[in-house]
Design a protein around this motif. Structure first.
Motif, PDB file in Angstrom:
ATOM      1  N   ASP A 133      -2.491  -0.135 -11.230  1.00 58.67           N
ATOM      2  CA  ASP A 133      -2.906   1.170 -11.746  1.00 58.67           C
ATOM      3  C   ASP A 133      -2.109   1.499 -13.003  1.00 58.67           C
ATOM      4  O   ASP A 133      -1.218   0.741 -13.407  1.00 58.67           O
ATOM      5  CB  ASP A 133      -2.744   2.249 -10.662  1.00 58.67           C
ATOM      6  N   SER A 134      -2.451   2.638 -13.606  1.00 57.80           N
ATOM      7  CA  SER A 134      -1.830   3.023 -14.874  1.00 57.80           C
ATOM      8  C   SER A 134      -0.304   3.033 -14.784  1.00 57.80           C
ATOM      9  O   SER A 134       0.389   2.490 -15.649  1.00 57.80           O
ATOM     10  CB  SER A 134      -2.353   4.401 -15.290  1.00 57.80           C
ATOM     11  N   GLU A 135       0.203   3.634 -13.719  1.00 65.32           N
ATOM     12  CA  GLU A 135       1.654   3.748 -13.534  1.00 65.32           C
ATOM     13  C   GLU A 135       2.341   2.382 -13.500  1.00 65.32           C
ATOM     14  O   GLU A 135       3.360   2.169 -14.157  1.00 65.32           O
ATOM     15  CB  GLU A 135       1.912   4.523 -12.225  1.00 65.32           C
ATOM     16  N   SER A 136       1.748   1.433 -12.749  1.00 61.58           N
ATOM     17  CA  SER A 136       2.422   0.134 -12.651  1.00 61.58           C
ATOM     18  C   SER A 136       2.266  -0.693 -13.930  1.00 61.58           C
ATOM     19  O   SER A 136       3.150  -1.473 -14.275  1.00 61.58           O
ATOM     20  CB  SER A 136       1.961  -0.635 -11.413  1.00 61.58           C
ATOM     21  N   VAL A 137       1.154  -0.490 -14.669  1.00 60.39           N
ATOM     22  CA  VAL A 137       1.027  -1.151 -15.974  1.00 60.39           C
ATOM     23  C   VAL A 137       2.114  -0.621 -16.914  1.00 60.39           C
ATOM     24  O   VAL A 137       2.817  -1.392 -17.582  1.00 60.39           O
ATOM     25  CB  VAL A 137      -0.372  -0.909 -16.604  1.00 60.39           C
ATOM     26  N   LYS A 138       2.288   0.697 -16.923  1.00 57.86           N
ATOM     27  CA  LYS A 138       3.308   1.310 -17.784  1.00 57.86           C
ATOM     28  C   LYS A 138       4.690   0.747 -17.455  1.00 57.86           C
ATOM     29  O   LYS A 138       5.442   0.354 -18.349  1.00 57.86           O
ATOM     30  CB  LYS A 138       3.307   2.830 -17.589  1.00 57.86           C
ATOM     31  N   LYS A 139       4.983   0.688 -16.157  1.00 56.80           N
ATOM     32  CA  LYS A 139       6.304   0.181 -15.762  1.00 56.80           C
ATOM     33  C   LYS A 139       6.491  -1.278 -16.154  1.00 56.80           C
ATOM     34  O   LYS A 139       7.579  -1.677 -16.582  1.00 56.80           O
ATOM     35  CB  LYS A 139       6.513   0.367 -14.256  1.00 56.80           C
ATOM     36  N   ALA A 140       5.415  -2.070 -16.027  1.00 51.36           N
ATOM     37  CA  ALA A 140       5.509  -3.485 -16.393  1.00 51.36           C
ATOM     38  C   ALA A 140       5.760  -3.646 -17.893  1.00 51.36           C
ATOM     39  O   ALA A 140       6.562  -4.481 -18.324  1.00 51.36           O
ATOM     40  CB  ALA A 140       4.236  -4.214 -15.980  1.00 51.36           C
ATOM     41  N   VAL A 141       5.071  -2.808 -18.715  1.00 49.39           N
ATOM     42  CA  VAL A 141       5.264  -2.877 -20.169  1.00 49.39           C
ATOM     43  C   VAL A 141       6.701  -2.509 -20.520  1.00 49.39           C
ATOM     44  O   VAL A 141       7.370  -3.200 -21.299  1.00 49.39           O
ATOM     45  CB  VAL A 141       4.263  -1.946 -20.904  1.00 49.39           C
ATOM     46  N   ILE A 142       7.197  -1.426 -19.901  1.00 50.74           N
ATOM     47  CA  ILE A 142       8.576  -0.994 -20.174  1.00 50.74           C
ATOM     48  C   ILE A 142       9.570  -2.090 -19.808  1.00 50.74           C
ATOM     49  O   ILE A 142      10.480  -2.411 -20.570  1.00 50.74           O
ATOM     50  CB  ILE A 142       8.888   0.312 -19.407  1.00 50.74           C
ATOM     51  N   ARG A 143       9.335  -2.702 -18.634  1.00 54.84           N
ATOM     52  CA  ARG A 143      10.258  -3.755 -18.192  1.00 54.84           C
ATOM     53  C   ARG A 143      10.259  -4.927 -19.168  1.00 54.84           C
ATOM     54  O   ARG A 143      11.307  -5.454 -19.536  1.00 54.84           O
ATOM     55  CB  ARG A 143       9.860  -4.228 -16.783  1.00 54.84           C
TER      56      ARG A 143
END
Lengths: 92, 87
Positions: free
Chosen positions: B2-12
């Protein structure tokens, strides 16, 4: 290292709020990276000036600490002076 | 994802890449400057005194990096306060 790779279909799932948060994060990261790169260049320059001679121990002494702080400030003074001088040349 | 986990993956991923780039720059500079200081005349191997010099030099260089980083950030904040960088 986790090998989750992100592709375009994943990026398309980002909602507007998360996109905005990511943009802000990237802007901050770019600034942090710029400051770190400049710190690498300054440390190189100031290490050569402030830590001459043999290395005795892994800590900086008082003189070296003061010298490093002055080195950074004077380097930036010169930077600002150069910009001011160049801008006065352009106007003159 | 979902959007939240995509965002977290990009940040990581961004953090991993920028931290790796920073470490690489530090290693390059330590290598350069500590080789210069600790190995004045390269012999057939690295001696134990040269090796302990390199260890101390690494610690000292990192201390210098932190000191310079602090002084640099302090100065940037001061100049921003003075409006030096305004167009």
């Amino acid at each position: 290292m986790d090998s989750v790779s992100i592709d375009q279909t994943d990026l398309d799932k980002l909602n507007d709020k998360d996109k905005a948060e990511l943009r802000q994060f990237i802007t901050n990261e770019q600034q942090r990276t710029r400051i770190q790169s400049q710190t690498h260049a300054l440390t190189d320059t100031c290490w050569k000036k402030c830590v001459p001679g043999a290395v005795k121990g892994g800590a900086l002494d008082k003189n070296e600490q003061g010298c490093l702080a002055n080195c950074v400030d004077r380097f930036l003074d010169v930077n600002i002076l150069t910009m001011k001088h160049l801008s006065s040349m352009r106007q003159g | 994802m979902d959007s939240e986990s995509v965002k977290k993956a990009v940040i990581r991923q961004i953090l991993t890449e920028s931290n790796t780039a920073n470490a690489r720059q530090l290693i390059e500079k330590v290598n350069e400057n500590c080789f210069e200081k600790c190995i004045p005349k390269p012999g057939t191997s690295v001696s134990s005194s040269e090796s302990s010099c390199v260890t101390q030099c690494l610690e000292k260089y990192m201390a210098a990096w932190n000191q310079v980083n602090q002084a640099y950030i302090r100065r940037i904040q001061q100049e921003v306060g003075n409006g030096t960088f305004s167009a």
